[in-house]
Design an enzyme around this catalytic site. Structure first.
Site, PDB file in Angstrom:
ATOM      1  N   GLY A 290       0.877  -0.769   0.037  1.00 57.75           N
ATOM      2  CA  GLY A 290       0.175  -0.046  -0.248  1.00 57.75           C
ATOM      3  C   GLY A 290       0.741   1.100   0.393  1.00 57.75           C
ATOM      4  O   GLY A 290       2.276   1.247  -1.150  1.00 57.75           O
ATOM      5  N   SER A 291       0.404   2.400   0.738  1.00 56.97           N
ATOM      6  CA  SER A 291       1.060   3.721   0.964  1.00 56.97           C
ATOM      7  C   SER A 291       2.785   3.897   1.470  1.00 56.97           C
ATOM      8  O   SER A 291       3.424   4.572   1.202  1.00 56.97           O
ATOM      9  CB  SER A 291      -0.083   4.631   1.330  1.00 56.97           C
ATOM     10  OG  SER A 291      -0.818   4.891   0.553  1.00 56.97           O
ATOM     11  N   THR A 292       3.375   3.062   1.592  1.00 55.54           N
ATOM     12  CA  THR A 292       3.845   2.663   2.630  1.00 55.54           C
ATOM     13  C   THR A 292       4.950   3.030   1.196  1.00 55.54           C
ATOM     14  O   THR A 292       6.067   3.300   1.399  1.00 55.54           O
ATOM     15  CB  THR A 292       4.482   1.743   3.861  1.00 55.54           C
ATOM     16  OG1 THR A 292       4.677  -0.123   2.842  1.00 55.54           O
ATOM     17  CG2 THR A 292       3.815   1.691   4.629  1.00 55.54           C
ATOM     18  N   PHE A 293       4.990   2.135  -0.239  1.00 55.93           N
ATOM     19  CA  PHE A 293       5.797   1.948  -0.993  1.00 55.93           C
ATOM     20  C   PHE A 293       6.123   3.311  -1.839  1.00 55.93           C
ATOM     21  O   PHE A 293       7.069   3.832  -2.767  1.00 55.93           O
ATOM     22  CB  PHE A 293       4.579   1.262  -2.338  1.00 55.93           C
ATOM     23  CG  PHE A 293       5.628  -0.021  -2.951  1.00 55.93           C
ATOM     24  CD1 PHE A 293       5.983  -0.348  -1.848  1.00 55.93           C
ATOM     25  CD2 PHE A 293       5.527  -0.094  -3.946  1.00 55.93           C
ATOM     26  CE1 PHE A 293       7.525  -2.097  -2.674  1.00 55.93           C
ATOM     27  CE2 PHE A 293       6.386  -1.415  -4.809  1.00 55.93           C
ATOM     28  CZ  PHE A 293       7.319  -1.768  -3.486  1.00 55.93           C
ATOM     29  N   SER A 345      -0.842  11.836   1.638  1.00 58.13           N
ATOM     30  CA  SER A 345      -1.536  10.097   1.114  1.00 58.13           C
ATOM     31  C   SER A 345      -2.239  10.153  -0.047  1.00 58.13           C
ATOM     32  O   SER A 345      -3.463   9.050   0.134  1.00 58.13           O
ATOM     33  CB  SER A 345      -1.689   8.901   2.334  1.00 58.13           C
ATOM     34  OG  SER A 345      -1.566   7.653   1.741  1.00 58.13           O
TER      35      SER A 345
END
Length: 657
Positions: A290-293, A345
């Site tokens: 998810g958004s950690t990428f 994000s």
């Protein structure tokens, strides 16, 4: 005639003499061969014929944490055996032994009446049990010392340390990976046999003692491991989740200080647990990040000069069509800078950065950070995750991979990649074993930090770190990850899970995560928290960020890391999931409501308690219908919307635990 007979007689005598001499030479040569050349092997063969050898459990070396606190030890215990031929009254002996062995007398008697001349009654007995049997002083019953594996901290670091079987060979974790190092040489119990092969009982039975294996010292710190496990359990149970993972690393070295998994298990009784509980999810499980990428997307784009720190993108008011599909943001955003795309994000912003970067450069950047390959950590069972080759990216793939969908990674891969941003751009090989030493404490082998490659420049790393600090600041999705007294950086992540039955995304199953590093300027810790299938909220900023904050604060205090700004009393944790839309930025202040040309403006109530919501309503003169109790999870209209007199305005609350 007589001369002929005499000559023939002499010939025969010589022939017979030659035959005898030849036979004597052969016998002498054979005797020399057997007595001199083959002496050692024949002696060993003879010993086997009149000795019976019973293998004893090897003594495994110990496993220690970085402060030499024992995580796994081998302790000596008595093993009880019987030589049935020497037991005088088998029924009587069985009756006396049965209650002490916790076995039926019939079963003990069956063992003693078996055809074997040596039989184990029970191995590795408790001391009081062995003492009681010894007190019986039964003929034909003997004892020998064997080692048993013991884990003094029970569940702490169980998935890292692993466990052994009865042999005792390592079955999981460090016990398996370094089995040949830790496992000592086998000892033997030797009993004598008579000429007919029957065992002869002797009080002086010879025991060849087993040699102890080498000791392993880990990079783990038991105290930080305990902190990580404690806070992970709290996060999982508070949010009604299925499972969880917490990792703590030194970003500058790759040393793993803690690796926690939930559910946990006790390696002393591992057979009582389901197989799922024994799996080290930190390295074996891969999931869509998810958004950690977006951390790696931004770092790659900045490094490749595809974007500049001051660039911005139109986030299309929350809806953007590309490749035949529509990408949505959680809230409607207008024009956002790179830092704001990370802070709030925005998936649309990430997709546009990915388009600017292109398939080739994004793929090169992600593989550079180690995705799609194993980290090489010294543990068995590591997964490589999945990152399809760029030649297999079609349609919307570039956009979705940019914000962490359509790709999977292990928790360790993510933490290792973020550590590269924290340490100035170097991808380190994560490792768990610090050194190997013998029983006298002499170091046999030591391990040092290993740089795999440089992935971004120091300048890019510092730029990304400053941007990620905004995620933790007021208004960012990771505000609950703030660590009192320290500047930190990080990123929230929320990802839908794949439904293996429908082969599509699940409607209600999510993975919530938070990854970051602290302190900002000279990072000591990289911390990742993953919560699998939380029921209270799917947002990493709500579910995982508080655990990051708690682990960081306690670990930094334990490590005596000086604060970089004054401590302050912590406010209640709240979720700030949205930035106001571009049209209303100036109208929303501190989450309150101010009058606009067409009426009041709806604040962001999400994450607030009912008390906090009432306070905002009172201060701003807003009439809102409150439903339920606990914390706000839903509201109408959306934050930043203009409220007219006829609008239905409500906020729904659910219990937080």
């Amino acid at each position: 005639m007589n001369d002929k007979k005499e000559r023939w007689t002499r010939i025969r005598i010589r022939i017979i003499g030659a035959v005898f001499v030849s036979i004597f030479v052969l016998i002498a040569a054979r005797a020399f061969y057997l007595q001199v050349v083959k002496k050692e092997s024949l002696v060993k063969l003879a010993e086997k014929q009149h000795q019976r050898i019973v293998p004893l459990t090897p003594v495994r070396g110990a496993i220690f944490d970085s402060n030499n606190a024992p995580l796994a030890l081998s302790i000596e215990m008595d093993s009880c055996f019987a030589e049935p031929r020497n037991v005088e009254n088998i029924p009587d002996a069985a009756a006396k032994l049965a209650p002490l062995l916790s076995m039926p007398a019939e079963q003990v008697e069956k063992k003693l009446k078996g055809s074997r001349n040596f039989v184990w009654l029970q191995r590795r007995m408790a001391p009081d049990q062995a003492a009681a049997i010894k007190a019986l002083a039964l003929e034909g019953i003997g004892f020998v010392k064997e080692s048993k594996r013991f884990y003094p901290n029970s569940e702490i670091a169980a998935h890292v340390v692993g466990f052994t079987g009865m042999d005792p060979e390592g079955l999981e974790g460090i016990e398996l990976k370094y089995d040949s190092t830790i496992l000592g040489s086998t000892g033997y119990l030797v009993t004598e046999r008579d000429a007919l092969g029957r065992e002869v009982y002797s009080k002086g039975t010879v025991v060849k003692n087993p040699a102890k294996g080498q000791n392993v010292t880990l990079t783990l710190d038991k105290n930080i491991q305990y902190i990580a496990e404690k806070e992970l359990i709290k996060a999982v149970e508070t949010n009604g989740a299925k499972a969880g993972i917490a990792l703590v690393m030194e970003p500058a070295t790759g040393r793993i200080l803690a690796m926690a998994n939930y559910p946990n298990f006790n390696p002393n009784t591992f057979s009582k647990y389901a197989q799922q509980a024994l799996r080290n999810r930190s390295i074996a499980d891969s999931f869509e990040p998810g958004s950690t990428f977006k951390i790696f997307l931004a770092a790659t784009a900045l490094e490749q000069k595809a974007i500049r720190p001051g660039d911005g993108f139109n986030c299309e008011n929350g809806s953007y069509s590309i490749g035949g599909r529509t990408i949505h943001d959680t809230h409607k955003y207008g024009y956002l800078s790179i830092a704001q795309i990370l802070k709030y994000s925005s998936n649309i912003g990430a997709a546009k950065i990915g388009a600017r970067l292109g398939n080739d450069k994004l793929y090169a950047g992600l593989t550079g950070f180690g995705f799609g390959e194993k980290t090489g950590v010294d543990l068995p069972g590591e997964s490589s995750g999945t990152l399809r080759n760029k030649s297999q990216w079609f349609g919307v793939d570039l956009a979705t991979i940019s914000f962490g969908q359509g790709v999977t990674a292990t928790p360790l891969q993510i933490a290792t990649g973020v550590s590269a941003v924290a340490n100035g751009g170097l991808l380190m090989k994560p490792y768990l074993v610090e050194k190997i030493s013998d029983d006298n404490g002499n170091v046999v082998r030591s391990f040092a930090p290993e740089v795999k490659r440089r992935v971004i420049s120091e300048e890019t790393a510092k730029t990304v770190a400053r941007m990620l600090e905004g995620v933790v600041a007021e208004g960012g999705t990771g505000v609950n990850a703030a660590v009192d007294g320290y500047r930190s950086a990080g990123k929230t992540g929320t990802a839908q899970k794949v439904d293996h039955l429908t082969r599509g995304y699940s409607a209600d199953k999510r993975t919530a995560s938070y990854v970051g590093f602290v302190p900002l300027e000279k990072p000591r810790l990289t911390i990742l928290v993953v919560v699998d299938e939380p029921k209270t909220s799917s947002y990493g900023g709500i579910v995982a960020a508080p655990a990051f904050s708690a682990i960081a604060e306690q670990s930094l205090c334990y490590l005596k890391v000086p604060t970089d700004h004054a401590l302050k009393k912590k406010a209640e944790q709240v979720e700030v999931k949205s930035a106001p839309s571009v049209e209303t930025v100036d109208a929303v202040v501190d989450g309150g409501v101010v009058a606009g040309a067409a009426g009041a403006i709806m604040p962001n109530f999400r994450g607030l308690s009912m008390r906090q919501a009432l306070k905002v309503m009172q201060q701003r003169g807003l009439n809102v219908t409150l439903k339920g109790s606990g914390r706000a999870v839903e509201q109408n209209p959306m934050p930043g919307s203009i409220i007219s007199g006829n609008d239905r305005v409500w906020v729904r609350f659910v219990p937080s635990a």
